[in-house]
Structure formats: structure tokens, C-alpha cells
Design a protein around this motif. Sequence first.
Motif, PDB file in Angstrom:
ATOM      1  N   PHE A 199       0.830  -1.205   0.000  1.00  0.00           N
ATOM      2  CA  PHE A 199       0.000   0.000   0.000  1.00  0.00           C
ATOM      3  C   PHE A 199       0.864   1.255   0.000  1.00  0.00           C
ATOM      4  O   PHE A 199       0.586   2.220  -0.719  1.00  0.00           O
ATOM      5  CB  PHE A 199      -0.917  -0.008   1.233  1.00  0.00           C
ATOM      6  N   LYS A 200       1.935   1.224   0.779  1.00  0.00           N
ATOM      7  CA  LYS A 200       2.811   2.396   0.852  1.00  0.00           C
ATOM      8  C   LYS A 200       3.524   2.644  -0.475  1.00  0.00           C
ATOM      9  O   LYS A 200       3.677   3.801  -0.911  1.00  0.00           O
ATOM     10  CB  LYS A 200       3.831   2.238   1.971  1.00  0.00           C
ATOM     11  N   LEU A 201       3.976   1.584  -1.131  1.00  0.00           N
ATOM     12  CA  LEU A 201       4.661   1.733  -2.416  1.00  0.00           C
ATOM     13  C   LEU A 201       3.714   2.235  -3.503  1.00  0.00           C
ATOM     14  O   LEU A 201       4.109   2.985  -4.396  1.00  0.00           O
ATOM     15  CB  LEU A 201       5.281   0.400  -2.833  1.00  0.00           C
ATOM     16  N   LEU A 202       2.443   1.828  -3.424  1.00  0.00           N
ATOM     17  CA  LEU A 202       1.467   2.226  -4.441  1.00  0.00           C
ATOM     18  C   LEU A 202       0.924   3.634  -4.220  1.00  0.00           C
ATOM     19  O   LEU A 202       0.654   4.368  -5.182  1.00  0.00           O
ATOM     20  CB  LEU A 202       0.302   1.229  -4.472  1.00  0.00           C
ATOM     21  N   THR A 203       0.755   4.022  -2.954  1.00  0.00           N
ATOM     22  CA  THR A 203       0.096   5.300  -2.651  1.00  0.00           C
ATOM     23  C   THR A 203       1.007   6.324  -1.985  1.00  0.00           C
ATOM     24  O   THR A 203       0.678   7.504  -1.952  1.00  0.00           O
ATOM     25  CB  THR A 203      -1.116   5.069  -1.729  1.00  0.00           C
ATOM     26  N   GLY A 204       2.120   5.846  -1.445  1.00  0.00           N
ATOM     27  CA  GLY A 204       2.997   6.758  -0.693  1.00  0.00           C
ATOM     28  C   GLY A 204       2.488   7.049   0.700  1.00  0.00           C
ATOM     29  O   GLY A 204       3.045   7.891   1.416  1.00  0.00           O
ATOM     30  N   LYS A 205       1.440   6.359   1.127  1.00  0.00           N
ATOM     31  CA  LYS A 205       0.847   6.571   2.447  1.00  0.00           C
ATOM     32  C   LYS A 205       0.955   5.297   3.280  1.00  0.00           C
ATOM     33  O   LYS A 205       1.072   4.200   2.741  1.00  0.00           O
ATOM     34  CB  LYS A 205      -0.624   6.973   2.313  1.00  0.00           C
ATOM     35  N   GLU A 206       0.876   5.474   4.586  1.00  0.00           N
ATOM     36  CA  GLU A 206       0.889   4.331   5.487  1.00  0.00           C
ATOM     37  C   GLU A 206      -0.545   3.907   5.769  1.00  0.00           C
ATOM     38  O   GLU A 206      -1.343   4.690   6.281  1.00  0.00           O
ATOM     39  CB  GLU A 206       1.610   4.680   6.792  1.00  0.00           C
ATOM     40  N   GLY A 207      -0.879   2.662   5.436  1.00  0.00           N
ATOM     41  CA  GLY A 207      -2.253   2.200   5.611  1.00  0.00           C
ATOM     42  C   GLY A 207      -2.571   1.713   7.007  1.00  0.00           C
ATOM     43  O   GLY A 207      -3.733   1.654   7.388  1.00  0.00           O
ATOM     44  N   MET A 208      -1.540   1.345   7.776  1.00  0.00           N
ATOM     45  CA  MET A 208      -1.745   0.863   9.141  1.00  0.00           C
ATOM     46  C   MET A 208      -0.443   0.997   9.911  1.00  0.00           C
ATOM     47  O   MET A 208       0.598   1.333   9.344  1.00  0.00           O
ATOM     48  CB  MET A 208      -2.232  -0.592   9.139  1.00  0.00           C
ATOM     49  N   GLY A 209      -0.507   0.746  11.214  1.00  0.00           N
ATOM     50  CA  GLY A 209       0.673   0.876  12.045  1.00  0.00           C
ATOM     51  C   GLY A 209       1.313  -0.475  12.356  1.00  0.00           C
ATOM     52  O   GLY A 209       0.693  -1.526  12.173  1.00  0.00           O
ATOM     53  N   TYR A 210       2.526  -0.431  12.866  1.00  0.00           N
ATOM     54  CA  TYR A 210       3.243  -1.664  13.202  1.00  0.00           C
ATOM     55  C   TYR A 210       2.575  -2.405  14.361  1.00  0.00           C
ATOM     56  O   TYR A 210       2.746  -3.609  14.514  1.00  0.00           O
ATOM     57  CB  TYR A 210       4.695  -1.341  13.551  1.00  0.00           C
ATOM     58  N   GLY A 211       1.827  -1.684  15.173  1.00  0.00           N
ATOM     59  CA  GLY A 211       1.119  -2.343  16.263  1.00  0.00           C
ATOM     60  C   GLY A 211       0.120  -3.363  15.754  1.00  0.00           C
ATOM     61  O   GLY A 211      -0.114  -4.396  16.397  1.00  0.00           O
ATOM     62  N   ASP A 212      -0.481  -3.082  14.589  1.00  0.00           N
ATOM     63  CA  ASP A 212      -1.428  -4.036  13.998  1.00  0.00           C
ATOM     64  C   ASP A 212      -0.724  -5.332  13.614  1.00  0.00           C
ATOM     65  O   ASP A 212      -1.277  -6.429  13.782  1.00  0.00           O
ATOM     66  CB  ASP A 212      -2.090  -3.419  12.758  1.00  0.00           C
ATOM     67  N   PHE A 213       0.513  -5.223  13.094  1.00  0.00           N
ATOM     68  CA  PHE A 213       1.278  -6.431  12.734  1.00  0.00           C
ATOM     69  C   PHE A 213       1.492  -7.296  13.982  1.00  0.00           C
ATOM     70  O   PHE A 213       1.310  -8.520  13.948  1.00  0.00           O
ATOM     71  CB  PHE A 213       2.660  -6.098  12.165  1.00  0.00           C
ATOM     72  N   LYS A 214       1.897  -6.625  15.065  1.00  0.00           N
ATOM     73  CA  LYS A 214       2.221  -7.355  16.294  1.00  0.00           C
ATOM     74  C   LYS A 214       0.976  -7.977  16.919  1.00  0.00           C
ATOM     75  O   LYS A 214       1.027  -9.086  17.458  1.00  0.00           O
ATOM     76  CB  LYS A 214       2.899  -6.405  17.288  1.00  0.00           C
ATOM     77  N   LEU A 215      -0.149  -7.250  16.819  1.00  0.00           N
ATOM     78  CA  LEU A 215      -1.387  -7.803  17.380  1.00  0.00           C
ATOM     79  C   LEU A 215      -1.819  -9.045  16.608  1.00  0.00           C
ATOM     80  O   LEU A 215      -2.192 -10.055  17.210  1.00  0.00           O
ATOM     81  CB  LEU A 215      -2.497  -6.749  17.355  1.00  0.00           C
ATOM     82  N   LEU A 216      -1.765  -8.999  15.270  1.00  0.00           N
ATOM     83  CA  LEU A 216      -2.167 -10.175  14.495  1.00  0.00           C
ATOM     84  C   LEU A 216      -1.178 -11.318  14.702  1.00  0.00           C
ATOM     85  O   LEU A 216      -1.577 -12.493  14.697  1.00  0.00           O
ATOM     86  CB  LEU A 216      -2.272  -9.827  13.009  1.00  0.00           C
ATOM     87  N   ALA A 217       0.096 -10.991  14.902  1.00  0.00           N
ATOM     88  CA  ALA A 217       1.079 -12.035  15.225  1.00  0.00           C
ATOM     89  C   ALA A 217       0.717 -12.706  16.550  1.00  0.00           C
ATOM     90  O   ALA A 217       0.793 -13.936  16.684  1.00  0.00           O
ATOM     91  CB  ALA A 217       2.479 -11.431  15.298  1.00  0.00           C
ATOM     92  N   ALA A 218       0.309 -11.910  17.533  1.00  0.00           N
ATOM     93  CA  ALA A 218      -0.100 -12.459  18.831  1.00  0.00           C
ATOM     94  C   ALA A 218      -1.336 -13.336  18.688  1.00  0.00           C
ATOM     95  O   ALA A 218      -1.428 -14.425  19.282  1.00  0.00           O
ATOM     96  CB  ALA A 218      -0.362 -11.322  19.821  1.00  0.00           C
ATOM     97  N   ILE A 219      -2.292 -12.879  17.886  1.00  0.00           N
ATOM     98  CA  ILE A 219      -3.504 -13.671  17.649  1.00  0.00           C
ATOM     99  C   ILE A 219      -3.143 -14.994  16.982  1.00  0.00           C
ATOM    100  O   ILE A 219      -3.657 -16.057  17.349  1.00  0.00           O
ATOM    101  CB  ILE A 219      -4.500 -12.872  16.787  1.00  0.00           C
TER     102      ILE A 219
END
Length: 286
Positions: A199-219
Amino acid sequence: MTFITQLQDTPLLFMSMITIIGLMVGSFLNVVIYRLPEMIKRDWLQQCAELRGETLSSSEKFNLMVPRSACIHCGHKITALENIPIISYVALRGRCAQCKKPISLRYPLIEVLTALMSGLVAWHFGFSLLTLAALIFVWALIALAVIDLNTQLLPDDITLPLLWLGILVNLNNGFTDINSSVIGAVIGYLSLWSIYWCFKLLTGKEGMGYGDFKLLAAIGAWLGWAMLPLVIIFSSLIGAVVGISLILKSKHDKNSTIPFGPYLAGGALVALFAGEKINQMYLGLF
């Protein structure tokens, strides 16, 4: 007959006790939800000051235990009698005992939500060690969801211990086997990390934060990799519906950020209680 035996032989008594414990834990979660982001903010300010070679003026000690909870309007220190879950809020009619200004309805709602979810865990898993583990998982998800909703933060102080604890719980095939747990943690992190960078490479924007990665990893660590598609699909659909609804109601600009943590937490709860049945129904269609 010992009390432990009574709890084991009387499901209703066990559920009632866990629900009451959940009510008290909900009161503590209110403290975590309010104070943990503030603790992180103060720590950031301290680190920034140190990098600039400055020294912040000494301030009052602030953590999850001290100072005592107080009214945000007048500073009135909350007494023990004013801090009884639900009962105190009703007795005070939702207002501060001193200045009479309203107390946010969020506090009793979180207490009730935590109590109900705790009772559901006790009913679903019964008298077992899995209930204790599931309670910790659910309580952490509630805290993370509300913190993210309020501040758009998913603190490492909760997500990272939750991840490692999920792997430990599954060492002896708790909610899934250890291989599925480890793979779930890896896939959970990398899946959202990949989406983020695409998403960042296509739009230049951040679509979500790193906390979301860590939360889904925990899940993934808690529930295993097979539950991740269900969690992602459910959370994405609900998030899209809520986001579009807010935009249509003109409450949000289309470029406004919407926290994804609450939807991930909701998807995780669905997977915890009904994930196996949903997956079996889905596979049965094919």
C-alpha cells in the motif's frame, strides 16, 4: 466437598465467580486503558529531552498503581467505596461525589463487557486451565481495542508479552499445536507487514501501524495459522462497513485514519469461540 470441587461440579457457580472476577478486572482495565498511553507519552518526552541534552522537571510518580484515581474535572481522589464496579457508578448516578460533573459511561461499559466476556469464556471452556489462559487473552484484547480506539496506539507493553505467552500456552497443545502457533505468529506479522508495504509503495501513504502487525502475530500465536484468514476477513469486512458508514455520515474525512486494532480484536474473539465451527462449515461447502 471443597470449594474447588464445588466449582468443578457446578458450572453455574463457576461461571458466576468468573463473571464477578471479570467485573473487577474490568475496573483495572479502565486504569490500564487510561494510564498506559499516558505512561508511554511521558517516557517518549523523557527520551526526547535526553536526546536534546535537557532535563525534564521532576514530576509526580505515575504508573498503573500510583497516584490514586481521581476525578478528571476537580481532582477529587476516588475512595474505595466510590470505586466498586458498577455499584458505585449507579449509586453516584454517574457523577463525581464532589463536583457532581458526569463520569464517562465508558467506565461501567468496559466493566460490564469484561464481566460478560469472562463469563462466556468460563461457559465455553469450562473448569480448566484453558479458561485461565483464554481470560488473559480476552482481557488483553479488550484493553488493546479500547486503547487503539482512543489513541490509535497498540502498546508493545501488551502486544509483545501476549505474543510470547500465546506460544507458551500452546507448547502442550492448548488452543492449537506449537507448530501452528509459531507459524501463526510469523504469518500474522508478515501478512499485514506485506500489505502495509504494498500500500505504501502504491500510494505513498501508510495504511496501518506496526502495532497491527504485532497484534495479528499475537492472535496467530494464540489461535494458530488456520484461524488467521477468518480473523482478517471478519475484521476487514467490519472495518470497511464502519469506515464507509462514518464517511457517509460526514463524521470522517475519507483520508482520516481509522484504528484497525478493535476489528482485529473482534475477529480474534469470533475465532476463539466459534472459529472451528465456522471453518468446518466453510470447508463443508466445498
